[in-house]
Design a protein around this motif. Sequence first.
Motif, PDB file in Angstrom:
ATOM      1  N   GLY A 157      -2.103 -11.454   0.241  1.00 29.86           N
ATOM      2  CA  GLY A 157      -2.238 -10.304  -0.588  1.00 29.86           C
ATOM      3  C   GLY A 157      -1.347 -10.277  -1.866  1.00 29.86           C
ATOM      4  N   GLU A 158      -0.452  -9.395  -2.055  1.00 37.73           N
ATOM      5  CA  GLU A 158       0.195  -9.196  -3.216  1.00 37.73           C
ATOM      6  C   GLU A 158       1.776  -9.861  -2.927  1.00 37.73           C
ATOM      7  OE1 GLU A 158      -0.733  -9.380  -6.168  1.00 37.73           O
ATOM      8  OE2 GLU A 158      -2.800  -8.705  -5.931  1.00 37.73           O
ATOM      9  N   ASN A 228       4.959  -4.006   5.367  1.00 39.53           N
ATOM     10  CA  ASN A 228       4.889  -3.236   4.190  1.00 39.53           C
ATOM     11  C   ASN A 228       3.676  -3.818   3.589  1.00 39.53           C
ATOM     12  OD1 ASN A 228       6.968  -1.127   4.038  1.00 39.53           O
ATOM     13  ND2 ASN A 228       7.863  -2.786   4.595  1.00 39.53           N
ATOM     14  N   ALA A 229       3.001  -4.734   4.060  1.00 40.56           N
ATOM     15  CA  ALA A 229       2.042  -5.524   3.240  1.00 40.56           C
ATOM     16  C   ALA A 229       0.869  -4.349   2.508  1.00 40.56           C
ATOM     17  CB  ALA A 229       0.996  -6.358   4.226  1.00 40.56           C
ATOM     18  N   ILE A 232       2.319  -2.914  -0.650  1.00 36.42           N
ATOM     19  CA  ILE A 232       2.527  -3.940  -1.492  1.00 36.42           C
ATOM     20  C   ILE A 232       1.292  -4.190  -2.064  1.00 36.42           C
ATOM     21  CG2 ILE A 232       3.133  -6.435  -1.764  1.00 36.42           C
ATOM     22  CD1 ILE A 232       5.256  -6.004   0.270  1.00 36.42           C
ATOM     23  N   ASP A 233       0.038  -4.439  -1.473  1.00 39.54           N
ATOM     24  CA  ASP A 233      -1.264  -4.472  -1.832  1.00 39.54           C
ATOM     25  C   ASP A 233      -1.685  -3.722  -2.744  1.00 39.54           C
ATOM     26  OD1 ASP A 233      -0.909  -6.915  -0.360  1.00 39.54           O
ATOM     27  OD2 ASP A 233      -2.404  -6.697   1.082  1.00 39.54           O
ATOM     28  N   ARG A 234      -1.507  -2.347  -2.366  1.00 38.73           N
ATOM     29  CA  ARG A 234      -2.122  -1.087  -3.232  1.00 38.73           C
ATOM     30  C   ARG A 234      -1.220  -0.947  -4.253  1.00 38.73           C
ATOM     31  NH1 ARG A 234      -1.388   1.933   1.756  1.00 38.73           N
ATOM     32  NH2 ARG A 234       0.513   2.692   1.030  1.00 38.73           N
ATOM     33  N   ASP A 254      11.232   4.807   1.676  1.00 40.54           N
ATOM     34  CA  ASP A 254      12.253   4.207   1.143  1.00 40.54           C
ATOM     35  C   ASP A 254      11.776   2.860   0.414  1.00 40.54           C
ATOM     36  OD1 ASP A 254      14.130   6.172   1.789  1.00 40.54           O
ATOM     37  OD2 ASP A 254      14.752   5.085   3.498  1.00 40.54           O
ATOM     38  N   PHE A 255      10.787   2.124   0.991  1.00 37.72           N
ATOM     39  CA  PHE A 255      10.485   0.890   0.717  1.00 37.72           C
ATOM     40  C   PHE A 255       9.809   0.810  -0.808  1.00 37.72           C
ATOM     41  CE2 PHE A 255       7.707  -2.910  -0.108  1.00 37.72           C
ATOM     42  CZ  PHE A 255       8.416  -3.849   0.449  1.00 37.72           C
TER      43      PHE A 255
END
Length: 350
Positions: A157-158, A228-229, A232-234, A254-255
């Motif tokens: 992903g990102e 949190n993939a 992160i990808d979004r 929070d992330f």
Amino acid sequence: MQDDEVIIERRGTAGVIRLNRPRALNSLTLPMVRTITAALHAFAEDCEVASVVATGEGERGFCAGGDIRALHESARAGDGLAGTFWREEFRLNHQIASYPKPYVALMDGITMGGGVGLSAHGCHRVVTERTRLAMPETGIGYVPDVGATWLLPQAPGEAGTWLGLTGLDVGAADALHAGLADLQIASSRLGAVIDALSGLARGSSSSDVDAVLQALSEPAGESRLRLNAALIDRTFRFDNVGEILAALAEEKGDFAAETRRVLLTRSPTSLKLALRLLRAGRRSASLAECLGRELGACLQMLDNPDFFEGIRAAVIDKDRNPKWSPASVEAVGAATIEHFLKPAEPPLSL
């Protein structure tokens, strides 16, 4: 072969390279790069050597990257040393990626910047419970280099975009998730790793080395990047830093908030250039192509005010309060980024 900063030895059939600047977290100097390069050539030609192991002395880190204070001084003096360092370091990264024998990197402790270049291009990358890995360049007004724009786009992903832009350090599980490491071994067993590799037969294969490492490995913990993939990808799927920041602002938790806060502390110019290089790396056909592009950007960095300001704030005055110019992502024009994409002259020879 041995000098003060790198110790080269042969133990049984293992060629061992020990970075030996523990008080400087084994950060790389030009003489170190040259010593490692020469050792790799010698081990490749030595029929008694079955594998090569790279490790760092001391308990704090494998390698914290290039000696940025020396690069800063070279850029100020205009003596050409910084450009020479990058050229030879990048050649070493490519040498590791194409090395004809099993190359084992023991990424114990801090492994950042140039330390990632010495390890993540290898075919056997070992992390430990003490590993802290990062490409922290956007925080010093620089950009991910040492082939990171080839490695990071290959992460799921990102995740690689997150690593390259935030510059935050991650642990062993995240390094494994991002494809920058292959397995985890307890730091207390690294001596046993070298002992076992030293006992392999001449001509042992990469599979033989892998069997040794797997026998000593342990399960990794939970990866925060994996957890949190989806977020992160979004949020990092955009080709525009402003859109990434806007997407993070729309997320809860929070992330996302911490990620956005960190990005806002990084050099705006570095963020935009890093994203451009990462996207170019995603479309590239080889590590060599990415290294050549990175070298062009690095050489242009020698005239970049943020490069001097970032290093000043991080390692000279240590006030951790850089004043970036321009101060916002919106103020960084397209022409500024294009300037950094000029091909290196002469081109990188590999």
